[in-house]
Design a protein around this motif. Structure first.
Motif, PDB file in Angstrom:
ATOM      1  N   THR A 162     -42.232 -14.432   0.355  1.00  0.00           N
ATOM      2  CA  THR A 162     -41.282 -15.044  -0.575  1.00  0.00           C
ATOM      3  C   THR A 162     -40.852 -14.073  -1.666  1.00  0.00           C
ATOM      4  OG1 THR A 162     -42.335 -17.192  -0.185  1.00  0.00           O
ATOM      5  CG2 THR A 162     -40.900 -16.997  -2.118  1.00  0.00           C
ATOM      6  N   PHE A 163     -41.800 -13.325  -2.208  1.00  0.00           N
ATOM      7  CA  PHE A 163     -41.459 -12.420  -3.312  1.00  0.00           C
ATOM      8  C   PHE A 163     -40.478 -11.333  -2.858  1.00  0.00           C
ATOM      9  CE2 PHE A 163     -44.724  -9.830  -1.329  1.00  0.00           C
ATOM     10  CZ  PHE A 163     -44.365  -8.525  -1.638  1.00  0.00           C
ATOM     11  N   MET A 164     -40.561 -10.918  -1.583  1.00  0.00           N
ATOM     12  CA  MET A 164     -39.633  -9.911  -1.074  1.00  0.00           C
ATOM     13  C   MET A 164     -38.240 -10.510  -0.883  1.00  0.00           C
ATOM     14  SD  MET A 164     -40.739  -6.804  -0.712  1.00  0.00           S
ATOM     15  CE  MET A 164     -39.751  -6.062   0.587  1.00  0.00           C
ATOM     16  N   GLN A 165     -38.180 -11.783  -0.535  1.00  0.00           N
ATOM     17  CA  GLN A 165     -36.894 -12.439  -0.351  1.00  0.00           C
ATOM     18  C   GLN A 165     -36.166 -12.621  -1.679  1.00  0.00           C
ATOM     19  OE1 GLN A 165     -37.869 -16.037   1.763  1.00  0.00           O
ATOM     20  NE2 GLN A 165     -38.663 -14.938   3.552  1.00  0.00           N
ATOM     21  N   ARG A 166     -36.933 -12.641  -2.761  1.00  0.00           N
ATOM     22  CA  ARG A 166     -36.334 -12.799  -4.092  1.00  0.00           C
ATOM     23  C   ARG A 166     -35.767 -11.490  -4.641  1.00  0.00           C
ATOM     24  NH1 ARG A 166     -41.432 -16.145  -6.574  1.00  0.00           N
ATOM     25  NH2 ARG A 166     -40.999 -18.192  -5.605  1.00  0.00           N
ATOM     26  N   ILE A 167     -36.263 -10.359  -4.115  1.00  0.00           N
ATOM     27  CA  ILE A 167     -35.841  -9.058  -4.665  1.00  0.00           C
ATOM     28  C   ILE A 167     -35.122  -8.226  -3.595  1.00  0.00           C
ATOM     29  CG2 ILE A 167     -37.634  -8.955  -6.445  1.00  0.00           C
ATOM     30  CD1 ILE A 167     -39.232  -7.117  -4.521  1.00  0.00           C
ATOM     31  N   GLN A 168     -34.200  -8.871  -2.896  1.00  0.00           N
ATOM     32  CA  GLN A 168     -33.504  -8.178  -1.821  1.00  0.00           C
ATOM     33  C   GLN A 168     -32.750  -6.945  -2.310  1.00  0.00           C
ATOM     34  OE1 GLN A 168     -31.195 -10.584   0.850  1.00  0.00           O
ATOM     35  NE2 GLN A 168     -32.746 -12.195   0.986  1.00  0.00           N
ATOM     36  N   VAL A 169     -32.304  -6.970  -3.543  1.00  0.00           N
ATOM     37  CA  VAL A 169     -31.566  -5.827  -4.082  1.00  0.00           C
ATOM     38  C   VAL A 169     -32.436  -4.572  -4.159  1.00  0.00           C
ATOM     39  CG1 VAL A 169     -32.133  -6.275  -6.522  1.00  0.00           C
ATOM     40  CG2 VAL A 169     -29.968  -5.133  -5.918  1.00  0.00           C
ATOM     41  N   LEU A 170     -33.762  -4.761  -4.165  1.00  0.00           N
ATOM     42  CA  LEU A 170     -34.678  -3.619  -4.255  1.00  0.00           C
ATOM     43  C   LEU A 170     -35.162  -3.127  -2.896  1.00  0.00           C
ATOM     44  CD1 LEU A 170     -36.895  -4.717  -7.303  1.00  0.00           C
ATOM     45  CD2 LEU A 170     -34.928  -3.181  -7.283  1.00  0.00           C
ATOM     46  N   HIS A 171     -34.730  -3.792  -1.820  1.00  0.00           N
ATOM     47  CA  HIS A 171     -35.180  -3.377  -0.486  1.00  0.00           C
ATOM     48  C   HIS A 171     -34.720  -1.958  -0.164  1.00  0.00           C
ATOM     49  CE1 HIS A 171     -35.916  -7.701   1.231  1.00  0.00           C
ATOM     50  NE2 HIS A 171     -36.480  -7.498   0.059  1.00  0.00           N
ATOM     51  N   GLY A 172     -33.479  -1.627  -0.534  1.00  0.00           N
ATOM     52  CA  GLY A 172     -32.953  -0.287  -0.283  1.00  0.00           C
ATOM     53  C   GLY A 172     -33.750   0.796  -1.007  1.00  0.00           C
ATOM     54  N   PRO A 173     -33.895   0.688  -2.346  1.00  0.00           N
ATOM     55  CA  PRO A 173     -34.706   1.679  -3.072  1.00  0.00           C
ATOM     56  C   PRO A 173     -36.137   1.778  -2.554  1.00  0.00           C
ATOM     57  CG  PRO A 173     -33.405   0.382  -4.611  1.00  0.00           C
ATOM     58  CD  PRO A 173     -33.224  -0.248  -3.265  1.00  0.00           C
ATOM     59  N   LEU A 174     -36.709   0.628  -2.144  1.00  0.00           N
ATOM     60  CA  LEU A 174     -38.078   0.646  -1.625  1.00  0.00           C
ATOM     61  C   LEU A 174     -38.139   1.451  -0.324  1.00  0.00           C
ATOM     62  CD1 LEU A 174     -41.011  -0.297  -1.631  1.00  0.00           C
ATOM     63  CD2 LEU A 174     -40.276  -2.382  -0.458  1.00  0.00           C
ATOM     64  N   GLN A 175     -37.160   1.271   0.546  1.00  0.00           N
ATOM     65  CA  GLN A 175     -37.162   2.019   1.806  1.00  0.00           C
ATOM     66  C   GLN A 175     -36.950   3.510   1.560  1.00  0.00           C
ATOM     67  OE1 GLN A 175     -36.256   0.311   5.623  1.00  0.00           O
ATOM     68  NE2 GLN A 175     -34.699  -0.959   4.661  1.00  0.00           N
ATOM     69  N   VAL A 176     -36.123   3.841   0.578  1.00  0.00           N
ATOM     70  CA  VAL A 176     -35.907   5.255   0.245  1.00  0.00           C
ATOM     71  C   VAL A 176     -37.219   5.898  -0.207  1.00  0.00           C
ATOM     72  CG1 VAL A 176     -34.802   6.836  -1.397  1.00  0.00           C
ATOM     73  CG2 VAL A 176     -33.454   5.041  -0.280  1.00  0.00           C
ATOM     74  N   LEU A 177     -37.952   5.201  -1.088  1.00  0.00           N
ATOM     75  CA  LEU A 177     -39.228   5.737  -1.579  1.00  0.00           C
ATOM     76  C   LEU A 177     -40.251   5.859  -0.456  1.00  0.00           C
ATOM     77  CD1 LEU A 177     -39.600   3.843  -4.988  1.00  0.00           C
ATOM     78  CD2 LEU A 177     -39.143   6.286  -4.645  1.00  0.00           C
ATOM     79  N   LEU A 178     -40.324   4.856   0.407  1.00  0.00           N
ATOM     80  CA  LEU A 178     -41.274   4.906   1.518  1.00  0.00           C
ATOM     81  C   LEU A 178     -40.904   6.026   2.502  1.00  0.00           C
ATOM     82  CD1 LEU A 178     -41.830   1.090   2.193  1.00  0.00           C
ATOM     83  CD2 LEU A 178     -43.434   2.698   1.163  1.00  0.00           C
TER      84      LEU A 178
END
Length: 322
Positions: A254-270
């Protein structure tokens, strides 16, 4: 500071290059992404220090640590064949910051055809810079050949990505996330050989163990380029295969579904985390100074070498590029 030993050779590898671990340490050193922040003046000073050391002109008061750091900067920024400064985007030390941004975006924006087309085009433009920069400098390539290689590789990547993107519309979501890797792998199989076609057509310089030139070999070029293709695919594989699995599971929370705008930056960092290790590891898969048995050379070159040297040259050596 430790003084410079009289037996110190700045070109001698610090680590055993016949082993994977030794090569890994070497490439961890020269692909250090922090070196992209070093000012141009400092890079030029490092080159002057390295060349002076090769000529036996070590500045008074220089320590071995200073010379080794200068060699690190030199290896990270200057071409091993020509000694010319490489463009920043094409340096292997830029693979982590450049690759993480592009790969992260390819993995994030994979759902629509326009997004797939744009990011595959960006990736192939980046790859073209890298492949041209790290070619064997003894085999010049014309602007026309560069253009053909760029268009062909970009076309292969787009055809693979768009085709698979449409094919996987009804497939499990994870398969769609793996489409960017399939496109990258296909493009590498085209981009690198095309960008370095002159080496395949005319051959590359091969030497004996003591760096004495023996001639030019097309088979040596094919072996070196094949190893580079495999290295580049290996470099991208863990991040582009494992990261989609991680994101697929994270996005169920659920918490990831709330911060979809951060999915891109998270994938870049990973992606950056994967590439930080995979860039040197992939470069270390094969020795930079590649070898080929005399028996595997073209008949005419083999006969020429045997006529001049007999059986004293069982192997020839060449720089395979990166």
């Amino acid at each position: 500071m430790a003084t410079v030993s009289l037996s110190f050779n700045i070109d001698s590898p610090r680590w055993d290059q016949s082993t994977f671990v030794g090569r890994l340490k070497h490439f961890l050193n020269i692909t250090d992404p922090r070196t992209v922040l070093v000012p141009e003046e400092e890079l030029d000073q490092a080159k002057a220090l390295v060349e002076g050391c090769r000529a036996g002109l070590v500045p008074p008061g220089s320590s071995q640590e200073q010379l080794l750091y200068a060699k690190k900067l030199y290896d990270s920024a200057f071409h091993p064949d020509s000694g010319e400064k490489m463009n920043l985007i094409g340096r292997m030390s830029f693979q982590v910051p450049g690759g993480m941004a592009i790969t992260g975006c390819m993995l994030q924006f994979y759902r629509t055809v326009p997004a797939v087309v744009f990011w595959q085009w960006v990736n192939q433009s980046f790859n073209a810079f890298v492949n041209y920069t790290n070619r064997n400098a003894a085999s010049p390539i014309s602007l026309r050949q560069i253009g053909v290689a760029y268009v062909t590789a970009t076309g292969a990547a787009l055809a693979t990505a768009v085709g698979l993107n449409l094919y996987t519309k009804r497939a499990p979501p994870l398969l769609a996330r793996w489409v960017p890797f399939a496109a990258v792998a296909a493009a590498n199989c085209v981009n690198i050989p095309m960008m370095r076609q002159q080496e395949i057509i005319h051959g590359i310089t091969v030497t004996d163990e003591n760096n004495n030139e023996l001639g030019r070999s097309r088979r040596a070029a094919v072996k070196g380029i094949a190893q580079v293709v495999l290295s580049r695919i290996t470099m991208a594989a863990p991040g582009m295969i494992i990261l989609p699995i991680i994101m697929e599971r994270l996005e169920k929370f659920t918490f990831m579904q709330r911060i979809q705008v951060l999915h891109g930056p998270l994938q870049v960092l990973l992606c950056g985390g994967f590439l930080l290790f995979m860039v040197p590891a992939a470069c270390a898969l094969f020795p930079q100074r590649c070898s080929l048995a005399l028996a595997d050379l073209e008949v005419e070159l083999r006969d020429s070498i045997m006529a001049k040297h007999g059986d004293k040259v069982p192997y020839v050596y060449f720089n395979k590029g990166l």
